[in-house]
Motif scaffolding. Structure first.
Motif, PDB file in Angstrom:
ATOM      1  N   SER A   1       0.763  -1.193   0.075  1.00  0.00           N
ATOM      2  CA  SER A   1      -0.231   0.067  -0.243  1.00  0.00           C
ATOM      3  C   SER A   1       0.987   1.243   0.099  1.00  0.00           C
ATOM      4  O   SER A   1       0.368   2.357  -0.321  1.00  0.00           O
ATOM      5  CB  SER A   1      -1.077   0.097   1.147  1.00  0.00           C
ATOM      6  N   GLN A   2       2.060   1.206   0.365  1.00  0.00           N
ATOM      7  CA  GLN A   2       3.011   2.314   0.498  1.00  0.00           C
ATOM      8  C   GLN A   2       2.888   2.826  -1.132  1.00  0.00           C
ATOM      9  O   GLN A   2       3.649   3.830  -1.158  1.00  0.00           O
ATOM     10  CB  GLN A   2       4.404   2.017   0.845  1.00  0.00           C
ATOM     11  N   VAL A   3       3.039   2.146  -2.153  1.00  0.00           N
ATOM     12  CA  VAL A   3       3.179   2.429  -3.428  1.00  0.00           C
ATOM     13  C   VAL A   3       2.044   3.466  -3.739  1.00  0.00           C
ATOM     14  O   VAL A   3       2.084   4.432  -4.435  1.00  0.00           O
ATOM     15  CB  VAL A   3       3.198   1.238  -4.329  1.00  0.00           C
ATOM     16  N   TYR A   4       0.790   3.101  -3.133  1.00  0.00           N
ATOM     17  CA  TYR A   4      -0.264   3.891  -3.465  1.00  0.00           C
ATOM     18  C   TYR A   4      -0.608   5.146  -2.437  1.00  0.00           C
ATOM     19  O   TYR A   4      -1.532   6.023  -2.920  1.00  0.00           O
ATOM     20  CB  TYR A   4      -1.619   3.100  -3.782  1.00  0.00           C
ATOM     21  N   ASP A   5      -0.145   5.265  -1.520  1.00  0.00           N
ATOM     22  CA  ASP A   5      -0.503   6.179  -0.553  1.00  0.00           C
ATOM     23  C   ASP A   5       0.104   7.447  -0.720  1.00  0.00           C
ATOM     24  O   ASP A   5       0.290   8.431   0.254  1.00  0.00           O
ATOM     25  CB  ASP A   5      -0.448   5.451   1.021  1.00  0.00           C
ATOM     26  N   GLN A   6       0.815   7.654  -1.981  1.00  0.00           N
ATOM     27  CA  GLN A   6       1.593   8.992  -2.249  1.00  0.00           C
ATOM     28  C   GLN A   6       0.600   9.941  -2.433  1.00  0.00           C
ATOM     29  O   GLN A   6       1.305  11.132  -2.986  1.00  0.00           O
ATOM     30  CB  GLN A   6       2.685   8.592  -3.255  1.00  0.00           C
ATOM     31  N   GLY A   7      -0.560   9.849  -2.755  1.00  0.00           N
ATOM     32  CA  GLY A   7      -1.448  10.739  -3.372  1.00  0.00           C
ATOM     33  C   GLY A   7      -1.331  11.138  -4.684  1.00  0.00           C
ATOM     34  O   GLY A   7      -1.644  12.286  -5.357  1.00  0.00           O
ATOM     35  N   TYR A   8      -0.730  10.322  -5.470  1.00  0.00           N
ATOM     36  CA  TYR A   8      -0.577  10.258  -7.068  1.00  0.00           C
ATOM     37  C   TYR A   8      -1.656   9.938  -7.615  1.00  0.00           C
ATOM     38  O   TYR A   8      -2.461   9.309  -7.661  1.00  0.00           O
ATOM     39  CB  TYR A   8       0.579   9.406  -7.449  1.00  0.00           C
ATOM     40  N   LYS A   9      -1.785  10.961  -9.022  1.00  0.00           N
ATOM     41  CA  LYS A   9      -3.098  10.712  -9.664  1.00  0.00           C
ATOM     42  C   LYS A   9      -2.938   9.702 -11.004  1.00  0.00           C
ATOM     43  O   LYS A   9      -4.068   9.415 -11.481  1.00  0.00           O
ATOM     44  CB  LYS A   9      -3.387  12.105 -10.164  1.00  0.00           C
ATOM     45  N   TYR A  10      -1.680   9.630 -11.353  1.00  0.00           N
ATOM     46  CA  TYR A  10      -1.488   9.014 -12.790  1.00  0.00           C
ATOM     47  C   TYR A  10      -1.056   7.374 -12.410  1.00  0.00           C
ATOM     48  O   TYR A  10      -1.037   6.987 -13.441  1.00  0.00           O
ATOM     49  CB  TYR A  10      -0.584   9.787 -13.602  1.00  0.00           C
ATOM     50  N   LEU A  11      -1.126   6.972 -11.238  1.00  0.00           N
ATOM     51  CA  LEU A  11      -0.625   5.573 -10.972  1.00  0.00           C
ATOM     52  C   LEU A  11      -1.811   4.745 -10.617  1.00  0.00           C
ATOM     53  O   LEU A  11      -2.660   4.947  -9.711  1.00  0.00           O
ATOM     54  CB  LEU A  11       0.374   5.696  -9.777  1.00  0.00           C
ATOM     55  N   PHE A  12      -1.973   3.471 -11.480  1.00  0.00           N
ATOM     56  CA  PHE A  12      -2.891   2.504 -11.192  1.00  0.00           C
ATOM     57  C   PHE A  12      -2.151   1.219 -10.960  1.00  0.00           C
ATOM     58  O   PHE A  12      -1.176   1.027 -11.551  1.00  0.00           O
ATOM     59  CB  PHE A  12      -3.870   2.699 -12.225  1.00  0.00           C
ATOM     60  N   GLY A  13      -2.706   0.282 -10.134  1.00  0.00           N
ATOM     61  CA  GLY A  13      -2.010  -0.926 -10.018  1.00  0.00           C
ATOM     62  C   GLY A  13      -3.030  -2.290  -9.975  1.00  0.00           C
ATOM     63  O   GLY A  13      -4.244  -1.897  -9.334  1.00  0.00           O
ATOM     64  N   THR A  14      -2.819  -3.320 -10.399  1.00  0.00           N
ATOM     65  CA  THR A  14      -3.682  -4.639 -10.422  1.00  0.00           C
ATOM     66  C   THR A  14      -3.532  -5.425  -9.314  1.00  0.00           C
ATOM     67  O   THR A  14      -4.208  -6.759  -9.569  1.00  0.00           O
ATOM     68  CB  THR A  14      -3.393  -5.115 -11.838  1.00  0.00           C
ATOM     69  N   PHE A  15      -2.700  -5.362  -8.365  1.00  0.00           N
ATOM     70  CA  PHE A  15      -2.842  -6.248  -7.375  1.00  0.00           C
ATOM     71  C   PHE A  15      -3.150  -5.470  -5.987  1.00  0.00           C
ATOM     72  O   PHE A  15      -2.969  -4.360  -5.783  1.00  0.00           O
ATOM     73  CB  PHE A  15      -1.334  -6.373  -6.949  1.00  0.00           C
ATOM     74  N   THR A  16      -4.065  -6.258  -5.374  1.00  0.00           N
ATOM     75  CA  THR A  16      -4.762  -5.710  -4.209  1.00  0.00           C
ATOM     76  C   THR A  16      -3.533  -5.857  -3.009  1.00  0.00           C
ATOM     77  O   THR A  16      -2.520  -6.398  -3.144  1.00  0.00           O
ATOM     78  CB  THR A  16      -5.847  -6.704  -3.715  1.00  0.00           C
ATOM     79  N   PRO A  17      -3.909  -4.963  -1.783  1.00  0.00           N
ATOM     80  CA  PRO A  17      -3.087  -5.054  -0.799  1.00  0.00           C
ATOM     81  C   PRO A  17      -2.621  -6.519  -0.303  1.00  0.00           C
ATOM     82  O   PRO A  17      -3.403  -7.512  -0.359  1.00  0.00           O
ATOM     83  CB  PRO A  17      -3.753  -4.254   0.444  1.00  0.00           C
ATOM     84  N   ASN A  18      -1.536  -6.676   0.591  1.00  0.00           N
ATOM     85  CA  ASN A  18      -1.093  -7.945   0.880  1.00  0.00           C
ATOM     86  C   ASN A  18      -1.836  -8.464   1.765  1.00  0.00           C
ATOM     87  O   ASN A  18      -2.059 -10.020   1.836  1.00  0.00           O
ATOM     88  CB  ASN A  18       0.239  -7.601   1.454  1.00  0.00           C
ATOM     89  N   ASP A  19      -2.701  -8.075   2.613  1.00  0.00           N
ATOM     90  CA  ASP A  19      -3.533  -8.659   3.518  1.00  0.00           C
ATOM     91  C   ASP A  19      -4.584  -9.276   2.800  1.00  0.00           C
ATOM     92  O   ASP A  19      -5.167 -10.185   3.676  1.00  0.00           O
ATOM     93  CB  ASP A  19      -4.043  -7.716   4.513  1.00  0.00           C
TER      94      ASP A  19
END
Lengths: 288, 404
Positions: B140-158
């Motif tokens: 989740s550290q990848v996505y909690d930077q507040g970026y608008k242009y980044l998307f990812g296809t893996f759900t969080p580890n938990d």
């Protein structure tokens, strides 16, 4: 019980490390060449054993018969054609050359065999021996036997055989050996061939124990390096002593301060040895 | 007969002409092509995983081009993927991403491999406002930077560890003690920490939790210690090489347990083949599995069709990394076609709006850009084949206890 198991683990692992390091130690001690291609030779030996078992159903203990002469020829040729040209240059030159050769061989293996991990699984498996609750895997016992045997053979070779005595003579005093009529180039090539053959044999054995991939060559090389510094160069039994010491430190470190620090501990030991006893446990002064 | 000088002149003229025509042709080609940048660690220690990811991208590009390309406002564009090898060196991944945007003029970007490098490289794509799809970043550290242009296809580890723990709690009531051994690396360690949390939340006792160093050649001391603690559940994280080695040494030391879980090895076919009999009854979880059955709206359509196309091209079974890479391409295609434009902001907005079923599963991105619509499957190796235990919609079998 746990202590006994840990000690046995360390003992057999130490012999495994000695197998990995013995050829490296010979080449370093005799030729003063830090042979960075050693790890890739071990992996190539493992692939050879894997291939022979998978397609020709030849078990690893017969694969040695193929591996030893094959790797000797490759090593002999490599030294004769390439390394002998720069053998008198500073150590950095030979280091760079073997580094380059290692890159070529390693990438060629990734290209040829892909980066997938393979495993040589014996049918039926060798299993483990259990005695008073202490378990020892049979393949590691074989490794222990092999490490002792290789050390013995090498010791005999260097002390008793004509070629071996010539190798020792060249190591002690190159110029005097030339004056005594020793063909130094051929002796260098023989020593390097022996080192390669030992690496190939170690690789055959590693195929039984570790997953096989070209990517593991640097781990083998790293272990060989540490074992040689701990055990000492220029001494046949140094590899065995170094291997045992390393395995013991890693085992105790792993059980007491956690597995992630076992490597730190072994490298700390390496630094201490380099400062306090650069010739290693059994090495002789002048070879450090 | 021509004079030698004029002969030479005509040769030069011909060459120049060819060059001009060639340039013109390549310019014309460049206009009808959408370029996707893919920084990958194609050499170095992460190469095996990167090569798989590349297979996923290539398969998508091939399928998209076979179908005539991506249609943008009624015009068809061919897909071209630009690869740059960052040699398993994260700082170089950042440089590679920047080079692709500023020099190679890529239209869109795929994320670098894994959470660490994807996070580092995402700063560049955010700076240049280039929509980026990360195929293999879960933390989740990848996505909690507040970026608008980044998307990812893996759900969080938990989302991997929680369903697994719940299944074990329900179906193996004798499991009380858990031992966790993790590779000291970003993803393997993060997933082990999630396991630690979910075990404790479910009332299990964590009797052992240690990390091993990257490149560890021997686990015998660690395993002897675990054996002496007699846990009923052994949970080990790492990559194929580590897990094959640990599994072999577990057999050597005759360590038995009701449940043995390994992440991520058993998701890969080469692990199952190499581990042989010792893979039997190992449990694992991943973000996607070829046994899933989704009827997608993307270019691949159904999961079965994707698996078939993959097998035909590469003669092997696809795993979650390859599937995730392919779905990233397919999602870009959907978003671009819906936007009807190559404009970065329009495509970005379409990605953010996506709510679609694909061969990979339902895809919908949360406000932070990370997918939140997937139920990652839990599976077990039974008879040398992975059998899905969760989610119930695609369940193929029951949990079997006992790993010898």
């Amino acid at each position: 019980m746990l202590t006994a198991q840990l000690l046995i683990n360390a003992l057999v692992l130490g012999c495994l490390y000695a197998c990995i390091a013995i050829g490296f130690s010979l080449v370093w001690g005799v030729l003063n060449v830090i042979n960075l291609i050693h790890g890739s030779f071990i992996v190539l030996g493992a692939y050879l054993a894997f291939g022979l078992y998978q397609w020709l159903a030849i078990p690893p203990w017969y694969a040695w018969v193929v591996a030893a002469p094959l790797f000797f020829i490759v090593g002999y040729g490599l030294q004769r054609l390439l390394l002998n040209r720069v053998i008198t240059a500073p150590v950095l030159v030979t280091l760079t050359l073997t580094f380059g050769l290692d890159l070529i061989l390693n990438n060629a293996m990734i290209y040829a065999f892909k980066a997938d991990y393979r495993k040589l699984t014996l049918r039926p498996p060798l299993g483990s021996l259990s005695l008073f609750g202490v378990v020892v895997p049979v393949d590691r016992l074989i490794a222990t036997g092999l490490a002792l045997a290789l050390t013995g053979v090498l010791y005999w070779l260097l002390r008793r055989s004509r070629v071996g005595r010539a190798i020792v003579a060249v190591r002690l005093d190159r110029d005097a050996a030339v004056l005594m009529g020793v063909n130094v180039k051929s002796i260098y090539a023989t020593a390097f061939g022996l080192g390669a053959a030992l690496a190939g044999c170690a690789g055959v054995l590693m195929a039984l124990i570790f997953p096989i991939s070209a990517l593991t060559s640097s781990s083998y090389l790293g272990k060989a390096f540490v074992v040689c510094v701990l055990g000492g160069l220029g001494s046949v039994s140094g590899a065995l002593a170094g291997g045992l010491l390393l395995a013991l430190v890693e085992g105790i470190g792993s059980a007491t301060i956690g597995p992630s620090h076992a490597t730190t501990l072994s490298f700390a030991l390496l630094i201490v040895f380099l400062i306090v006893r650069p010739q290693g446990l059994l090495g002789r002064k002048g070879f450090e | 007969m021509l004079h030698p000088t004029s002969q030479r002149f005509s040769l030069i003229a011909a060459l120049a002409m060819t060059a001009v025509i060639g340039c013109g042709a390549s310019l014309a080609r460049a206009a009808d092509v959408i370029r996707f940048g893919a920084p990958l660690p194609l050499t170095g220690p992460l190469a095996p995983e990167a090569l798989k990811q590349q297979q996923g991208y290539d398969l998508w590009a091939e399928q998209a081009n076979k179908a005539g390309g991506i249609s943008v406002g009624g015009k068809k564009y061919q897909v071209e993927i630009v690869y740059v090898d960052y040699q398993s060196n994260t700082p170089r991944a950042v440089q590679a991403a920047e080079q692709m945007i500023t020099q190679d003029n890529v239209n869109f970007l795929f994320g670098a491999f894994g959470s660490g490098a994807a996070k580092a490289a995402s700063t560049v794509s955010e700076k240049y406002k280039v929509p980026t799809l990360a195929a293999t970043a879960s933390s989740s550290q990848v996505y909690d930077q507040g970026y608008k242009y980044l998307f990812g296809t893996f759900t969080p580890n938990d989302t991997l560890t929680t369903p697994l723990t719940e299944i074990i709690r329900k179906q193996a009531p004798d499991v009380k003690k858990v031992a966790i051994l993790a590779r000291n690396d970003l993803f393997p360690l993060a997933i082990a920490q999630e396991m630690d949390k979910s075990a404790k939340a479910n009332g299990l006792e964590v009797v052992y939790f240690e990390k091993y160093a990257i490149g560890t050649l021997d686990h015998s001391a660690t395993l002897s210690q675990i054996k002496s603690l007699a846990p009923q559940w052994i949970f080990i994280t790492g990559y194929t090489n580590d897990l094959l080695l640990v599994r072999k040494q577990m057999v050597d030391q005759e360590i038995k347990a009701s449940v043995v879980t390994m992440i991520a090895g058993p998701a890969y076919q080469d692990f199952i083949e190499a581990a042989g009999q010792s893979a039997e009854n190992l449990t694992s979880a991943s973000w996607w599995h070829p046994a899933e059955r989704y009827d997608g709206k993307d270019i691949f359509g159904s999961t079965e069709n994707f698996v078939k196309l993959f097998r035909d091209k590469y003669h092997s079974e696809p795993d979650y990394g390859q599937a995730s890479a392919a779905v990233c391409g397919a999602l870009f295609q959907l978003a671009i076609e819906r936007a009807g434009s190559l404009d970065h902001d329009k495509v970005r907005d379409e990605l953010a709006k996506l709510d679609v079923v694909t061969f990979f599963g339902p895809v919908k991105f949360g406000a932070n850009g990370q997918i939140n619509s997937l139920d990652p499957p839990v599976f077990q190796i039974q008879g040398a084949k992975p059998v899905v235990l969760f989610p119930p919609v695609i369940k193929q079998g029951e949990l079997k206890l006992g790993v010898n």
